[in-house]
Scaffold this active site. Structure first.
Site, PDB file in Angstrom:
ATOM      1  NE  ARG A   1      66.331 123.329 152.090  1.00  0.00           N
ATOM      2  CZ  ARG A   1      66.482 123.042 150.818  1.00  0.00           C
ATOM      3  NH1 ARG A   1      67.386 122.177 150.452  1.00  0.00           N
ATOM      4  NH2 ARG A   1      65.735 123.601 149.905  1.00  0.00           N
TER       5      ARG A   1
ATOM      6  CE  LYS B   1      63.166 127.312 162.096  1.00  0.00           C
ATOM      7  NZ  LYS B   1      63.451 126.987 160.685  1.00  0.00           N
ATOM      8  CG  ASN B   2      60.609 128.699 159.143  1.00  0.00           C
ATOM      9  OD1 ASN B   2      61.822 128.604 159.390  1.00  0.00           O
ATOM     10  ND2 ASN B   2      59.790 127.674 159.183  1.00  0.00           N
TER      11      ASN B   2
ATOM     12  CG  ASP C   1      67.202 119.010 155.758  1.00  0.00           C
ATOM     13  OD1 ASP C   1      66.373 118.118 155.517  1.00  0.00           O
ATOM     14  OD2 ASP C   1      66.926 120.210 155.749  1.00  0.00           O
TER      15      ASP C   1
ATOM     16  CG  ASP D   1      57.521 123.528 159.970  1.00  0.00           C
ATOM     17  OD1 ASP D   1      58.033 122.546 159.408  1.00  0.00           O
ATOM     18  OD2 ASP D   1      57.754 124.701 159.626  1.00  0.00           O
TER      19      ASP D   1
HETATM   20  N1  EPU Z   1      60.778 121.445 146.772  1.00  0.00           N
HETATM   21  C1  EPU Z   1      61.266 120.990 145.588  1.00  0.00           C
HETATM   22  N2  EPU Z   1      61.870 121.881 144.746  1.00  0.00           N
HETATM   23  C2  EPU Z   1      61.991 123.201 145.059  1.00  0.00           C
HETATM   24  C3  EPU Z   1      61.482 123.656 146.277  1.00  0.00           C
HETATM   25  C4  EPU Z   1      60.872 122.754 147.125  1.00  0.00           C
HETATM   26  O1  EPU Z   1      61.184 119.803 145.275  1.00  0.00           O
HETATM   27  O2  EPU Z   1      62.535 123.960 144.233  1.00  0.00           O
HETATM   28  C5  EPU Z   1      60.137 120.478 147.678  1.00  0.00           C
HETATM   29  C6  EPU Z   1      60.995 120.253 148.914  1.00  0.00           C
HETATM   30  O3  EPU Z   1      61.957 119.242 148.644  1.00  0.00           O
HETATM   31  C7  EPU Z   1      59.984 119.850 149.943  1.00  0.00           C
HETATM   32  C8  EPU Z   1      58.737 120.623 149.547  1.00  0.00           C
HETATM   33  O4  EPU Z   1      58.937 121.023 148.194  1.00  0.00           O
HETATM   34  O5  EPU Z   1      59.737 118.495 149.856  1.00  0.00           O
HETATM   35  C9  EPU Z   1      58.447 121.822 150.425  1.00  0.00           C
HETATM   36  O6  EPU Z   1      59.491 122.760 150.295  1.00  0.00           O
HETATM   37  P1  EPU Z   1      59.303 124.321 150.564  1.00  0.00           P
HETATM   38  O7  EPU Z   1      60.144 125.037 149.567  1.00  0.00           O
HETATM   39  O8  EPU Z   1      57.846 124.648 150.617  1.00  0.00           O
HETATM   40  O9  EPU Z   1      59.889 124.469 152.016  1.00  0.00           O
HETATM   41  P2  EPU Z   1      61.251 125.161 152.464  1.00  0.00           P
HETATM   42  O10 EPU Z   1      61.307 126.561 151.984  1.00  0.00           O
HETATM   43  O11 EPU Z   1      62.392 124.268 152.180  1.00  0.00           O
HETATM   44  C10 EPU Z   1      60.134 126.119 154.631  1.00  0.00           C
HETATM   45  C11 EPU Z   1      60.457 126.111 156.093  1.00  0.00           C
HETATM   46  C12 EPU Z   1      60.219 124.735 156.674  1.00  0.00           C
HETATM   47  C13 EPU Z   1      58.756 124.366 156.426  1.00  0.00           C
HETATM   48  C14 EPU Z   1      58.427 124.444 154.935  1.00  0.00           C
HETATM   49  C15 EPU Z   1      56.974 124.188 154.620  1.00  0.00           C
HETATM   50  C16 EPU Z   1      62.193 127.752 156.303  1.00  0.00           C
HETATM   51  C17 EPU Z   1      63.606 128.050 156.627  1.00  0.00           C
HETATM   52  N3  EPU Z   1      61.844 126.485 156.300  1.00  0.00           N
HETATM   53  O12 EPU Z   1      61.017 125.174 154.040  1.00  0.00           O
HETATM   54  O13 EPU Z   1      60.451 124.832 158.070  1.00  0.00           O
HETATM   55  O14 EPU Z   1      58.533 123.062 156.882  1.00  0.00           O
HETATM   56  O15 EPU Z   1      58.765 125.759 154.445  1.00  0.00           O
HETATM   57  O16 EPU Z   1      56.153 125.026 155.342  1.00  0.00           O
HETATM   58  O17 EPU Z   1      61.395 128.652 156.090  1.00  0.00           O
HETATM   59  C18 EPU Z   1      61.124 124.100 160.195  1.00  0.00           C
HETATM   60  O18 EPU Z   1      61.001 125.262 160.576  1.00  0.00           O
HETATM   61  O19 EPU Z   1      61.286 123.146 160.979  1.00  0.00           O
HETATM   62  C19 EPU Z   1      61.060 123.818 158.757  1.00  0.00           C
HETATM   63  C20 EPU Z   1      61.511 122.691 158.223  1.00  0.00           C
END
Ligand code: EPU
Length: 457
Positions: free
Chosen positions: A123, A51-52, A147, A336
């Site tokens: 998101r 998915k990701n 979320d 995850d």
């Molecule tokens: N963060 C910030 N500022 C930013 C970006 C991130 O503060 O500009 C913080 C976020 O608030 C969070 C942390 O950094 O607390 C991690 O965020 P990250 O950007 O690494 O994650 P994401 O891109 O929002 C993706 C996956 C998540 C997975 C995380 C970490 C997707 C769609 N989502 O999220 O997947 O947990 O990376 O590996 O790719 C899931 O599949 O259930 C899921 C939540």
């Protein structure tokens, strides 16, 4: 506990739930999974694309005009939402669900606006920001908001784009980004190896003028997959799979056919399910090296883990031993998979501490696990779990994808009937979840209920 109970699973309390279920079951309303716990999972299961990764592969197809094909696409709700979003932006999407093939025809002209009605549902819609600003020089994206697992900022995405010359403001709930003069290569140091920010900046930089260096970049296998597809399209990226990505911008890219990397989180979920139910499951089309730490933790819990040519096998003969984990960006332990390991610890011998470092609200689901009899205390970003010999089935609610899957795992290991409501969250990330579990011998079915608050045990 499945391992000690002779796998019968039925209790007196359960029989009464069972008889009352028929009258509660309706044809309209919230979907739920109804699980009768106590059976070991046995057999094999095949994992689809991640998915990701696939959501971002779909977004990055917007970087070039023409027909992109993505294979190994999982049949999940989030792919439907992303299909609607790229369609809204002007592309034409054909999805052969059974074959897992998605074709995206991207025209010369694209729309610049990602509306709130879609962004609020998922998101990951934010991943169209990089491609749109790179290709059109402008993007209006609804702010996704918080979320169920935390506030999830965008500051690193935006600061990086600003370093590349974009102007970003927010108005009426929308991010308005523009770079009419074309983005310029820049040196960007991320405060934290954010998956989303690394992806936005990677997708923005491939068509920028000059060289972009993204330091402290995320290294998840999904980022490697995205980088490979971009390279196949003609992008110049060095350092793939490391913390420093060096991108030399090109003038244009070409559409390609690309196979999505296998979903390590789905594979890891099956691995924990096998261990929790004293089962024996071969997980096919999975890369065990993407799960090194998680599989090592399962081995510490007492599971026998063996690598197969196209996956791995997890076999458990006894109740698991408690294992501590600390979530970190890849190659650390994946956040995850944290809820699944809490569920396993809830039925393990001993006490373990789980530390969550990525999402502040990821322990929210613990209250539901406690309804099944788990002994879990949380303190800031730590959870202390003392394993119970058995959990007992009850109605619980799923708040997000991984929490929902973990409640299902707990239900499979519990005595009696567990109903997990709001399974639309699980549908967002797990293709074929119920049929796959059934094929492994689980007693689970999908039902619809009008008022989940009235599901009683
Ligand atoms: N963060 C910030 N500022 C930013 C970006 C991130 O503060 O500009 C913080 C976020 O608030 C969070 C942390 O950094 O607390 C991690 O965020 P990250 O950007 O690494 O994650 P994401 O891109 O929002 C993706 C996956 C998540 C997975 C995380 C970490 C997707 C769609 N989502 O999220 O997947 O947990 O990376 O590996 O790719 C899931 O599949 O259930 C899921 C939540």
């Amino acid at each position: 506990m499945v391992c000690d109970s002779g796998n019968s699973g039925n209790s007196d309390g359960m029989a009464s739930q069972d008889s009352s279920w028929g009258s509660m079951r309706q044809t309209l309303g919230v979907d739920a999974f109804r699980i009768t716990g106590g059976k070991p999972l046995l057999g094999e299961v095949r994992v689809s694309g991640a998915k990701n990764s696939v959501l971002k592969l779909m977004a990055l197809s917007l970087l070039t005009q023409g027909r992109t094909q993505i294979t190994s696409v999982p049949d999940i709700l989030d792919v439907s939402i992303m299909s609607r979003l790229v369609t809204r932006l002007g592309a034409r999407v054909e999805w052969e669900r059974a074959e897992g093939i998605l074709s995206i025809d991207v025209p010369e002209e694209l729309e610049q606006r990602a509306d709130y009605d879609l962004v609020r549902q998922m998101r990951a819609s934010i991943s169209v920001l990089g491609p749109l600003i790179a290709r059109l020089g402008v993007a209006d994206i609804a702010l996704p908001g918080g979320d169920a697992i935390g506030s999830r900022g965008l500051d690193m995405h935006l600061a990086g784009l600003e370093r590349m010359g974009a102007k970003v403001t927010s108005q009426h709930g929308y991010l308005l980004a523009s770079a009419p003069e074309r983005l310029k290569g820049a040196s960007i140091w991320l405060d934290f190896p954010s998956v989303g920010a690394t992806e936005t900046l990677l997708m923005a930089s491939v068509l920028a003028e000059g060289t972009t260096i993204i330091d402290n970049a995320a290294r998840e296998p999904e980022i490697v997959d995205i980088s490979h597809m971009l390279q196949e399209m003609g992008a110049q990226i060095d350092g793939v799979g490391t913390s420093t990505l060096i991108v030399d911008g090109v003038d244009e890219l070409r559409p390609v056919t690309h196979e999505t990397v296998s979903d390590r989180i789905v594979a890891g979920t099956w691995a924990v399910a096998a261990a929790m139910t004293c089962g024996d499951v071969s997980v096919r089309n999975a890369n065990p090296h993407h799960l090194d730490i998680a599989l090592d933790k399962l081995a510490s819990a007492g599971a026998e883990v063996t690598h197969l040519p196209d996956g791995f096998r997890v076999r458990m003969e006894d109740r698991p031993r408690a294992v501590g984990i600390v979530t970190l960006p890849y190659p650390g332990f994946a956040t995850d998979l944290q809820p699944q390991f809490i569920a396993m610890n809830a039925i393990a011998y001993g006490t373990a501490m789980v530390t969550e470092n990525l999402f502040e609200s990821r322990f929210k689901f613990v209250n539901e696990l406690v309804r099944l009899g788990a002994d879990v205390r949380t303190e800031a970003h730590h959870a202390i779990i003392t394993g119970r010999e058995s959990l007992s089935g009850a109605p619980v609610e799923s708040h997000d994808i991984r929490a929902g899957a973990s409640l299902v795992l707990a239900g499979l290991a519990a005595q009696g009937i567990t109903t997990v409501t709001h399974v639309n969250h699980i549908d967002r990330g797990y293709a074929n979840f119920v049929p796959d579990l059934q094929s492994l011998g689980a007693d689970i079915e999908r039902v619809s209920i009008v008022d989940p608050a009235r599901v009683s045990g």
